[in-house]
Design a protein around this motif. Structure first.
Motif, PDB file in Angstrom:
ATOM      1  N   ARG A  24       0.826  -1.199   0.000  1.00 24.82           N
ATOM      2  CA  ARG A  24       0.000   0.000   0.000  1.00 24.82           C
ATOM      3  C   ARG A  24       0.864   1.254   0.000  1.00 24.82           C
ATOM      4  N   PHE A  25       0.227   2.349  -0.445  1.00 22.64           N
ATOM      5  CA  PHE A  25       0.887   3.646  -0.373  1.00 22.64           C
ATOM      6  C   PHE A  25       0.821   4.168   1.048  1.00 22.64           C
ATOM      7  N   LEU A  26       1.932   4.625   1.570  1.00 19.50           N
ATOM      8  CA  LEU A  26       1.945   5.238   2.899  1.00 19.50           C
ATOM      9  C   LEU A  26       2.752   6.525   2.826  1.00 19.50           C
ATOM     10  N   SER A  27       2.285   7.534   3.557  1.00 23.03           N
ATOM     11  CA  SER A  27       3.093   8.747   3.620  1.00 23.03           C
ATOM     12  C   SER A  27       4.356   8.420   4.411  1.00 23.03           C
ATOM     13  N   SER A  55       6.781   3.558  15.110  1.00 23.88           N
ATOM     14  CA  SER A  55       7.286   4.101  13.847  1.00 23.88           C
ATOM     15  C   SER A  55       6.248   3.889  12.738  1.00 23.88           C
ATOM     16  N   ARG A  56       5.479   2.798  12.847  1.00 26.95           N
ATOM     17  CA  ARG A  56       4.424   2.579  11.850  1.00 26.95           C
ATOM     18  C   ARG A  56       3.337   3.652  11.959  1.00 26.95           C
ATOM     19  N   GLN A  57       3.111   4.131  13.194  1.00 25.85           N
ATOM     20  CA  GLN A  57       2.065   5.130  13.407  1.00 25.85           C
ATOM     21  C   GLN A  57       2.381   6.455  12.707  1.00 25.85           C
ATOM     22  N   LEU A  58       3.627   6.656  12.358  1.00 25.06           N
ATOM     23  CA  LEU A  58       3.996   7.901  11.688  1.00 25.06           C
ATOM     24  C   LEU A  58       3.659   7.865  10.205  1.00 25.06           C
ATOM     25  N   GLN A  59       3.299   6.692   9.717  1.00 21.56           N
ATOM     26  CA  GLN A  59       2.974   6.570   8.298  1.00 21.56           C
ATOM     27  C   GLN A  59       1.471   6.403   8.139  1.00 21.56           C
ATOM     28  N   LEU A  60       0.900   7.227   7.271  1.00 21.84           N
ATOM     29  CA  LEU A  60      -0.548   7.180   7.109  1.00 21.84           C
ATOM     30  C   LEU A  60      -0.906   6.774   5.686  1.00 21.84           C
ATOM     31  N   SER A  61      -2.074   6.155   5.556  1.00 21.49           N
ATOM     32  CA  SER A  61      -2.533   5.818   4.212  1.00 21.49           C
ATOM     33  C   SER A  61      -3.904   6.442   3.999  1.00 21.49           C
ATOM     34  N   ARG A  62      -4.372   6.352   2.767  1.00 18.10           N
ATOM     35  CA  ARG A  62      -5.678   6.929   2.455  1.00 18.10           C
ATOM     36  C   ARG A  62      -6.666   5.800   2.254  1.00 18.10           C
ATOM     37  N   PRO A  63      -7.966   6.121   2.472  1.00 18.09           N
ATOM     38  CA  PRO A  63      -8.961   5.051   2.292  1.00 18.09           C
ATOM     39  C   PRO A  63      -9.165   4.690   0.829  1.00 18.09           C
TER      40      PRO A  63
END
Lengths: 230, 245
Positions: free
Chosen positions: A114-117, B117-125
């Protein structure tokens, strides 16, 4: 989108055609090396173009699926390519985003890409969306998860023996969060449920598979001192 | 009479407390002095009691084990009892448990670092527009448990939060579930036989309304007007007519 797929399909036989021509000519000709080399170059070029297109489609799909993510199998099915090809394309695409000039990247945790920021975006995102807290897992939750991840499949009683406290509520909480799941039953009396971690667990802890978990620290007399007096 | 009572969670159970005491008193885990550990353990529990803190039963059950061990050791001439028994020496057993627990405690710290560290990366729905392409499945199997529904609801809520523009003014509005249910019934006529929970949320912009909608569909499901299922993508699907017998 359908149109694109068609052109790709059309491209494939074309490449094969090129290759056969090339083989044919090689047998036939001593005249000059140039034409065959040229053919070869052309075939390579066509293959490259085709790959670029496939990679772009994969990128598009990844964009659409968002946090649902995309598995290798899904990509290979929807793009009519082999799973091996899909994996290669994912790899290539992933590399395109590694550079820090990009604000997001493609990560594979568990079975899904998936894409992640990127992490360095978080500071600004926090201000933009007024995110004031990051979700945290309690020590109890983390310990329970660690036990399950290292010992799965495992029953509730076995978890309780290790932690020395009841695990009933915690297991239900973790199950509701989708981090663990029931997976069959043990042969022990009462046939209790066995628990194991989910794909979402892999995502939450940035793991591709459980093999990536760091080894459990070994304890013996020799390193006891470091543990308790560090 | 009304004593102030709180429960604290400083230690994650009796083993955690023991490890803390061992570290604090610099005891050697491989050559554990059970007397010191037991005394410290009791002292700590007493302290908790003095502060009117509730002591969880797990602490008391471990205390019983510690005291049993101590009392057996104190009885003259009874020592061979411990050695002869087929059971593992309780002290060895405790040490083993402490070591194993310590292992997972350390492992959980590693996991925590990864989690943070994973919490710093966000994804879109998932793209909204994809919904319109999705095939409608007329046959909805009724399966899953309440936790599936909880997880799916959490997802719907998250999507709603992302898709609705932030409002900065607050108005107090009474939302009655009965009114909402009437509205939802009216909406049903315009929707296909099978639809998603999000289809009912088009006019919903705040949490009370959202909850009222959710309660209404639960009530409608109870009346067999609707049946719901949660698919593998955590999408809540409804079908009209339900699974009325």
């Amino acid at each position: 989108m359908n149109e694109d797929m068609n052109t790709i399909e059309n491209n494939l036989p074309q490449i094969e055609a090129n290759e056969t021509v090339e083989a044919h000519e090689e047998k036939n000709v001593q005249l000059s090396m140039d034409p065959s080399i040229q053919e070869e170059e052309e075939a390579k070029l066509a293959q490259k173009e085709n790959d670029v297109k496939l990679k772009a489609i994969l990128e598009g799909l990844l964009f659409l699926v968002g946090d649902d993510g995309l598995t290798v199998e899904q990509a290979s099915k929807s793009m009519d390519i082999s799973t091996k090809k899909a994996e290669q394309l994912f790899d290539a695409l992933q590399k395109d985003y590694v550079d820090d000039s990009r604000g997001f990247e493609i990560e594979r945790y568990g079975s899904r890409y998936r894409f992640l920021s990127k992490a360095f975006v978080h500071e600004a995102a926090k201000k933009l969306f007024s995110i004031d807290k990051i979700s945290k897992l309690s020590n109890a939750a983390l310990e329970t998860l660690a036990i399950i991840a290292y010992k799965q499949p495992i029953t509730r009683v076995e978890i309780e023996e290790i932690r020395g406290v009841g695990a009933d509520v915690m297991i239900r909480k973790l199950e509701a969060r989708g981090l663990i799941k029931e997976e069959g039953r043990s042969d022990a009396p009462g046939r209790p449920f066995l628990y194991s971690v989910t794909d979402e667990f892999m995502d939450a802890f940035k793991l591709l598979s459980l093999d990536e978990l760091p080894d459990l620290p070994e304890f013996n007399k020799d390193n006891n001192d470091d543990l308790f007096h560090s | 009479m009304n004593e102030f009572k709180v429960t604290i969670d400083t230690f994650d159970g009796p083993l955690d407390l023991m490890l803390h005491l061992i570290k604090e008193k610099q005891l050697d885990l491989m050559n554990l002095d059970m007397n010191v550990l037991t005394d410290q353990y009791i002292a700590y529990l007493n302290q908790m009691e003095n502060l009117h803190l509730e002591i969880a039963s797990e602490y008391l059950s471990e205390l019983a084990t510690l005291i049993e061990y101590k009392s057996k050791k104190m009885l003259p001439g009874k020592h061979e009892d411990l050695d002869d028994s087929y059971e593992e020496d309780p002290k060895d057993r405790l040490v083993k448990r402490l070591l194993e627990y310590q292992q997972f405690k350390e492992a959980s710290e590693d996991l925590n670092a990864l989690y943070e560290s994973r919490q710093l990366q966000l994804s879109r729905p998932l793209s909204d527009e994809v919904d319109q392409w999705m095939k409608e499945d007329e046959s909805l199997p009724y399966e899953g448990n309440p936790y599936d529904l909880m997880r799916a609801m959490k997802r719907v809520m998250m999507r709603m939060r992302l898709s609705v523009p932030q409002e900065s003014t607050y108005t107090v509005k009474e939302v009655s579930m009965e009114d909402r249910e009437l509205k939802v019934r009216a909406m049903l006529d315009k929707l296909p036989k099978t639809f998603r929970f999000e289809n009912l949320l088009e006019d919903v912009h705040d949490m009370p309304m959202f909850i009222a909608t959710f309660l209404s569909v639960l009530d409608l499901a109870r009346q067999h007007t609707l049946a719901f299922t949660v698919d593998e993508n955590d999408v809540i699907w409804f079908t009209r007519g339900g699974n009325a017998e």
